[in-house]
Design a protein around this motif. Structure first.
Motif, PDB file in Angstrom:
ATOM      1  N   ARG A   1      48.110  41.060  29.932  1.00 32.90           N
ATOM      2  CA  ARG A   1      46.892  40.250  29.784  1.00 32.90           C
ATOM      3  C   ARG A   1      46.389  39.788  31.146  1.00 32.90           C
ATOM      4  NH1 ARG A   1      43.243  40.632  26.618  1.00 32.90           N
ATOM      5  NH2 ARG A   1      42.256  38.835  25.740  1.00 32.90           N
ATOM      6  N   SER A   2      47.305  39.379  31.999  1.00 32.36           N
ATOM      7  CA  SER A   2      46.960  38.908  33.330  1.00 32.36           C
ATOM      8  C   SER A   2      46.304  40.018  34.152  1.00 32.36           C
ATOM      9  CB  SER A   2      48.215  38.407  34.034  1.00 32.36           C
ATOM     10  OG  SER A   2      47.941  38.122  35.375  1.00 32.36           O
ATOM     11  N   SER A   3      46.866  41.211  34.088  1.00 35.53           N
ATOM     12  CA  SER A   3      46.291  42.323  34.854  1.00 35.53           C
ATOM     13  C   SER A   3      44.911  42.697  34.338  1.00 35.53           C
ATOM     14  CB  SER A   3      47.233  43.530  34.831  1.00 35.53           C
ATOM     15  OG  SER A   3      47.290  44.067  33.537  1.00 35.53           O
ATOM     16  N   LEU A   4      44.702  42.641  33.019  1.00 36.05           N
ATOM     17  CA  LEU A   4      43.375  42.924  32.455  1.00 36.05           C
ATOM     18  C   LEU A   4      42.349  41.925  32.975  1.00 36.05           C
ATOM     19  CD1 LEU A   4      44.160  43.744  28.709  1.00 36.05           C
ATOM     20  CD2 LEU A   4      43.260  45.300  30.429  1.00 36.05           C
ATOM     21  N   LYS A   5      42.723  40.663  33.040  1.00 38.50           N
ATOM     22  CA  LYS A   5      41.789  39.642  33.506  1.00 38.50           C
ATOM     23  C   LYS A   5      41.519  39.757  34.998  1.00 38.50           C
ATOM     24  CE  LYS A   5      42.428  36.186  29.951  1.00 38.50           C
ATOM     25  NZ  LYS A   5      42.540  34.765  29.685  1.00 38.50           N
ATOM     26  N   LYS A   6      42.541  40.145  35.765  1.00 36.37           N
ATOM     27  CA  LYS A   6      42.344  40.337  37.199  1.00 36.37           C
ATOM     28  C   LYS A   6      41.346  41.453  37.477  1.00 36.37           C
ATOM     29  CE  LYS A   6      46.620  38.767  39.227  1.00 36.37           C
ATOM     30  NZ  LYS A   6      47.920  39.197  39.716  1.00 36.37           N
ATOM     31  N   GLU A   7      41.406  42.528  36.704  1.00 34.69           N
ATOM     32  CA  GLU A   7      40.517  43.669  36.902  1.00 34.69           C
ATOM     33  C   GLU A   7      39.070  43.363  36.547  1.00 34.69           C
ATOM     34  OE1 GLU A   7      42.158  47.004  34.884  1.00 34.69           O
ATOM     35  OE2 GLU A   7      44.019  46.941  36.028  1.00 34.69           O
ATOM     36  N   ARG A   8      38.827  42.305  35.797  1.00 36.75           N
ATOM     37  CA  ARG A   8      37.463  41.931  35.451  1.00 36.75           C
ATOM     38  C   ARG A   8      36.754  41.215  36.587  1.00 36.75           C
ATOM     39  NH1 ARG A   8      38.728  38.724  30.240  1.00 36.75           N
ATOM     40  NH2 ARG A   8      39.631  40.370  28.993  1.00 36.75           N
ATOM     41  N   GLY A   9      37.479  40.816  37.590  1.00 36.01           N
ATOM     42  CA  GLY A   9      36.922  39.994  38.664  1.00 36.01           C
ATOM     43  C   GLY A   9      35.817  40.697  39.439  1.00 36.01           C
TER      44      GLY A   9
END
Length: 140
Positions: free
Chosen positions: A125-133
């Motif tokens: 989940r954390s990596s998915l949110k980081k990639e949205r940046g």
């Protein structure tokens, strides 16, 4: 708990009072007393152990009146007789469910595998949110 003895003692010692019921009924609703209020004194209830009686008193505080009687109401039917049997059944069910001694809950801990799964899903989940940046694809 002896359910047959409990049922017999309640049916023998209960007292009924009747009043006008609300709801459907047409012109008859203002003339016939179909609502049933049934009560039984705590001292006359037999078939329960001392521990079950203590549970009953503890759990049904709001359903015990000042004369130490457990009560129930019924106004489902237009018939007084059907409401009478329904009220007695409700009272019996209420007493049985309240007097049962429940097992104490044993605390458990999560297994190592479940902790691992939880951490893995958090990292995903954390990596998915980081990639949205905004700057995710570019380097500063």
């Amino acid at each position: 708990m002896n359910k047959e003895e409990l049922r017999k003692s309640i049916e023998e010692n209960c007292s009924f009072s009747f009043s006008r019921s609300g709801g459907k009924g047409g012109q008859n609703v203002n003339k016939v007393n179909t609502k049933v209020h049934v009560s039984v004194p705590l001292g006359k209830i037999s078939g329960l152990s001392e521990a079950e009686m203590q549970q009953l008193i503890l759990r049904l505080k709001s359903h015990i009146n000042s004369r130490l009687e457990v009560f129930a109401d019924a106004e489902d039917s237009r018939s007084q007789e059907q409401n009478r049997t329904s009220a007695v059944e409700r009272l019996i069910a209420k007493i049985i469910s309240a007097s049962q001694v429940r097992k104490k809950r044993r605390k458990t801990h999560p297994t190592a595998a479940s902790r691992e799964r939880r951490l893995k899903s958090k990292k995903l989940r954390s990596s998915l949110k980081k990639e949205r940046g905004y700057f995710s694809g570019t380097k500063l």
